[in-house]
Design a protein around this motif. Structure first.
Motif, PDB file in Angstrom:
ATOM      1  N   PHE A  93       0.866  -1.031  -0.093  1.00  0.00           N
ATOM      2  CA  PHE A  93       0.176   0.211   0.204  1.00  0.00           C
ATOM      3  C   PHE A  93       0.904   1.247   0.027  1.00  0.00           C
ATOM      4  O   PHE A  93       1.662   1.528   1.125  1.00  0.00           O
ATOM      5  CB  PHE A  93      -1.070  -0.020   1.376  1.00  0.00           C
ATOM      6  N   THR A  97      -2.335   4.071  -3.813  1.00  0.00           N
ATOM      7  CA  THR A  97      -2.986   2.523  -4.125  1.00  0.00           C
ATOM      8  C   THR A  97      -4.307   2.629  -3.827  1.00  0.00           C
ATOM      9  O   THR A  97      -4.767   3.370  -2.854  1.00  0.00           O
ATOM     10  CB  THR A  97      -2.039   1.741  -3.255  1.00  0.00           C
ATOM     11  N   GLY A  99      -7.632   0.369  -2.633  1.00  0.00           N
ATOM     12  CA  GLY A  99      -7.669  -1.018  -1.344  1.00  0.00           C
ATOM     13  C   GLY A  99      -9.110  -1.192  -1.290  1.00  0.00           C
ATOM     14  O   GLY A  99      -9.842  -0.245  -1.223  1.00  0.00           O
ATOM     15  N   CYS A 116      -5.071   5.695  -1.020  1.00  0.00           N
ATOM     16  CA  CYS A 116      -4.083   5.998   0.081  1.00  0.00           C
ATOM     17  C   CYS A 116      -3.517   7.275  -0.429  1.00  0.00           C
ATOM     18  O   CYS A 116      -2.985   7.544  -1.580  1.00  0.00           O
ATOM     19  CB  CYS A 116      -2.998   4.935   0.100  1.00  0.00           C
ATOM     20  N   SER A 120       1.274   3.127   3.168  1.00  0.00           N
ATOM     21  CA  SER A 120       0.594   2.632   4.465  1.00  0.00           C
ATOM     22  C   SER A 120       0.899   1.177   4.683  1.00  0.00           C
ATOM     23  O   SER A 120       0.216   0.593   4.455  1.00  0.00           O
ATOM     24  CB  SER A 120      -0.885   2.901   4.260  1.00  0.00           C
ATOM     25  N   ASN A 124      -0.313  -3.654   4.824  1.00  0.00           N
ATOM     26  CA  ASN A 124       0.065  -4.829   3.634  1.00  0.00           C
ATOM     27  C   ASN A 124      -0.496  -6.204   3.945  1.00  0.00           C
ATOM     28  O   ASN A 124      -0.267  -6.251   5.235  1.00  0.00           O
ATOM     29  CB  ASN A 124       1.577  -4.713   3.503  1.00  0.00           C
ATOM     30  N   VAL A 129      -5.501  -5.110  -2.374  1.00  0.00           N
ATOM     31  CA  VAL A 129      -5.031  -4.128  -3.352  1.00  0.00           C
ATOM     32  C   VAL A 129      -5.573  -4.397  -4.638  1.00  0.00           C
ATOM     33  O   VAL A 129      -5.735  -5.414  -5.265  1.00  0.00           O
ATOM     34  CB  VAL A 129      -3.710  -4.068  -3.439  1.00  0.00           C
ATOM     35  N   GLU A 132      -4.499   1.240  -8.898  1.00  0.00           N
ATOM     36  CA  GLU A 132      -3.434   2.430  -8.574  1.00  0.00           C
ATOM     37  C   GLU A 132      -4.091   3.446  -9.376  1.00  0.00           C
ATOM     38  O   GLU A 132      -4.200   3.298 -10.478  1.00  0.00           O
ATOM     39  CB  GLU A 132      -1.911   1.877  -8.480  1.00  0.00           C
TER      40      GLU A 132
END
Length: 169
Positions: A93, A97, A99, A116, A120, A124, A129, A132
């Protein structure tokens, strides 16, 4: 991670590119079906249904992330579809990213997601994820931030429009 606008104007894979229009401009997101095929399919399905249009960024924490995808704006809502099982990977992350948000259960992702603002790494391997930001991160940075700690936003920003690039008009 954020290349120039020329790349964004002509995505190499329009079926796996999302245009996220915010009040300040367009964010271009590269989806990662190689990491999370079920989550990517859910995001595309909901996007094509117009689910995300007008949805609030209900939780926005300075220096961490902006969360959206709840039609109720409370952080407790989701879509009419069943939850998606976790697709955790070693993908880190980082700034930009995307999520999937979830409850305490790893297999509870539904429609909510976050972007993000900064690396971060503590996330992880604990969240999925699925994409991006490849252009427009400066517009993500301008999303209205919430209260210290909780991130709850008064008069939050919304997703103006979200579309799969191959469907864009």
């Amino acid at each position: 991670m954020v290349p120039g606008a020329a790349h964004a104007a002509n995505p190499s894979d329009p079926e796996n590119t999302i245009y996220l229009d915010l009040k300040d401009g367009r964010v271009v997101i590269k989806l990662r079906p190689d990491l999370a095929p079920e989550h990517v399919e859910r995001i595309k399905k909901l996007t094509r249904e117009g689910f995300y249009n007008g949805v609030k960024f209900h939780r926005v924490i300075e220096g961490f992330m902006a969360q959206t995808g709840d039609p109720t704006g409370t952080g407790m809502g989701g879509s009419k579809y069943p939850d998606v099982k976790a697709e955790f990977t070693k993908e880190p992350f980082e700034r930009g990213t995307l999520g999937m948000a979830r409850s305490q259960s790893p297999n509870s992702a539904n429609s909510q997601f976050f972007i993000c603002f900064e690396d971060s790494s503590f996330l992880n391997g604990q969240y999925t994820v699925f994409g991006e930001v490849v252009d427009g991160m400066e517009f993500v940075d301008k999303i209205k931030k919430g209260a210290s700690g909780s991130g709850t936003v008064t008069n939050p920003d919304v997703i103006v429009k979200m579309q799969v690039a191959s469907d864009a008009k």
